[in-house]
Write an enzyme that holds these catalytic residues in place. Structure first.
Site, PDB file in Angstrom:
ATOM      1  N   ARG A  80      34.774  36.191 -23.227  1.00 53.72           N
ATOM      2  CA  ARG A  80      33.978  36.283 -22.003  1.00 53.72           C
ATOM      3  C   ARG A  80      33.966  35.046 -21.121  1.00 53.72           C
ATOM      4  O   ARG A  80      33.395  35.079 -20.030  1.00 53.72           O
ATOM      5  CB  ARG A  80      32.529  36.696 -22.288  1.00 53.72           C
ATOM      6  CG  ARG A  80      32.434  38.138 -22.677  1.00 53.72           C
ATOM      7  CD  ARG A  80      31.039  38.643 -22.537  1.00 53.72           C
ATOM      8  NE  ARG A  80      30.203  38.150 -23.610  1.00 53.72           N
ATOM      9  CZ  ARG A  80      28.912  38.418 -23.715  1.00 53.72           C
ATOM     10  NH1 ARG A  80      28.318  39.143 -22.821  1.00 53.72           N
ATOM     11  NH2 ARG A  80      28.220  37.963 -24.726  1.00 53.72           N
ATOM     12  N   ASP A  81      34.535  33.944 -21.545  1.00 55.66           N
ATOM     13  CA  ASP A  81      34.581  32.795 -20.641  1.00 55.66           C
ATOM     14  C   ASP A  81      35.875  32.007 -20.838  1.00 55.66           C
ATOM     15  O   ASP A  81      35.862  30.789 -20.954  1.00 55.66           O
ATOM     16  CB  ASP A  81      33.357  31.898 -20.845  1.00 55.66           C
ATOM     17  CG  ASP A  81      33.105  30.975 -19.639  1.00 55.66           C
ATOM     18  OD1 ASP A  81      33.722  31.201 -18.570  1.00 55.66           O
ATOM     19  OD2 ASP A  81      32.320  30.023 -19.763  1.00 55.66           O
ATOM     20  N   LEU A  82      36.983  32.733 -20.857  1.00 56.06           N
ATOM     21  CA  LEU A  82      38.280  32.063 -20.942  1.00 56.06           C
ATOM     22  C   LEU A  82      38.603  31.436 -19.592  1.00 56.06           C
ATOM     23  O   LEU A  82      38.566  32.113 -18.561  1.00 56.06           O
ATOM     24  CB  LEU A  82      39.378  33.058 -21.328  1.00 56.06           C
ATOM     25  CG  LEU A  82      39.453  33.421 -22.803  1.00 56.06           C
ATOM     26  CD1 LEU A  82      40.494  34.510 -23.021  1.00 56.06           C
ATOM     27  CD2 LEU A  82      39.793  32.206 -23.658  1.00 56.06           C
ATOM     28  N   ASN A  86      38.016  25.815 -21.315  1.00 53.06           N
ATOM     29  CA  ASN A  86      37.661  26.298 -22.653  1.00 53.06           C
ATOM     30  C   ASN A  86      38.873  26.527 -23.550  1.00 53.06           C
ATOM     31  O   ASN A  86      38.790  27.220 -24.562  1.00 53.06           O
ATOM     32  CB  ASN A  86      36.840  27.592 -22.545  1.00 53.06           C
ATOM     33  CG  ASN A  86      35.428  27.316 -22.045  1.00 53.06           C
ATOM     34  OD1 ASN A  86      34.959  26.185 -22.093  1.00 53.06           O
ATOM     35  ND2 ASN A  86      34.762  28.338 -21.575  1.00 53.06           N
ATOM     36  N   LYS A 105      26.449  31.671 -25.546  1.00 53.12           N
ATOM     37  CA  LYS A 105      25.794  31.256 -24.311  1.00 53.12           C
ATOM     38  C   LYS A 105      24.733  32.269 -23.908  1.00 53.12           C
ATOM     39  O   LYS A 105      23.683  31.914 -23.408  1.00 53.12           O
ATOM     40  CB  LYS A 105      26.818  31.136 -23.182  1.00 53.12           C
ATOM     41  CG  LYS A 105      27.683  29.918 -23.265  1.00 53.12           C
ATOM     42  CD  LYS A 105      28.507  29.834 -22.024  1.00 53.12           C
ATOM     43  CE  LYS A 105      29.768  29.069 -22.318  1.00 53.12           C
ATOM     44  NZ  LYS A 105      30.822  29.384 -21.391  1.00 53.12           N
TER      45      LYS A 105
END
Length: 198
Positions: A80-82, A86, A105
Site C-alpha cells: 500500500r505504500d510502494l 520505501n 501505518k
C-alpha cells in the site's frame, strides 16, 4: 489491531528482503516497532529527477521489486505504500529491500479519546503519484501495488515524477509521448498502470 499487524510484519520478516521485526510494544497508547536496520540507500537516491534510466536497468528494477512483492502478496498482504523512499538497495549485496508497510501505518494513525474510543482515523494510506484510483477510493487491491511498481518504473525511464504524467481529469497515465521503449516493455507498463484493476 496493532498486535495483528505486528504479527503480519513478523511473518513477512522471514523473507531475506524484508526487515525482521525484532520487537513490538505499546506504551502510553503509543505503538512501537523495533525492526532490523538495513544498511543502504533508498531508491530515491538512484532516481534523480531529469535523469533517465535505460530499458535494461528498468527491467531489472521491476523484476527485483516484483520478486519480493510476490512473497508479500502470497501472504495475502498489500504493501500500500510502494515508492522509491520505501525501497532500499542493501549495500552488502545490492538487493532490493521493501520497508514501511502501509497496514501498520493505518493502525498508528488512529486517534483515541480518554475512554479509548477511536475519534479519528486516516483511511487513505499511500503516496500521491503511486496510488491507483481504487486505493484513493479506500479499496486497495493486490494490483494497487503493481500499479505503484509500474509508476516507479516510469519515473526511472522518464526522469519525471509520476504526478507529471497522470491526467488529472481522466486519471489515465499518459507516458508514451515521454519516452520510447521496446514494444513488450511498453505493453507490460501499460498493463501495470492501467486505470482499471482488471
Amino acid at each position: 489491531s496493532f498486535t495483528r499487524e505486528a504479527t503480519t510484519l513478523q511473518r513477512l520478516g522471514t523473507h531475506n528482503q524484508i526487515p525482521r521485526l525484532l520487537a513490538f510494544f505499546e506504551e502510553n497508547s503509543e505503538f512501537f516497532l523495533v525492526q532490523e536496520f538495513i544498511d543502504g540507500n533508498n531508491l530515491r537516491a538512484e532516481l534523480s529527477l531529469g535523469k533517465r534510466g535505460n530499458e535494461n536497468q528498468v527491467i531489472f528494477l521491476i523484476r527485483d521489486i516484483l520478486e519480493v512483492l510476490q512473497f508479500v502478496h502470497q501472504q495475502g498482504v498489500i504493501h500500500r505504500d510502494l515508492k522509491p523512499e520505501n525501497i532500499i538497495r542493501r549495500k552488502t549485496d545490492g538487493k532490493i529491500v521493501l520497508i514501511d508497510f502501509g497496514a501498520v501505518k493505518e493502525v498508528s494513525t488512529q486517534v483515541f479519546n480518554t475512554q479509548g474510543d477511536v475519534v479519528s482515523t486516516t483511511y487513505i494510506i499511500g503516496t500521491p503519484g503511486y496510488m491507483p484510483v481504487e486505493q484513493l477510493r479506500q479499496n486497495p487491491m493486490l494490483s494497487s501495488d503493481i500499479y505503484a511498481v509500474g509508476m516507479i518504473a516510469l519515473e526511472a525511464l522518464t526522469g519525471s515524477y509520476p504526478t507529471d504524467f497522470v491526467d488529472s481529469y481522466t486519471g489515465q497515465v499518459m507516458w508514451r509521448n515521454r519516452v520510447r521503449v521496446r514494444s513488450d516493455l511498453m505493453s507490460c507498463l501499460d498493463k501495470m498502470v492501467a486505470y482499471h484493476p482488471d
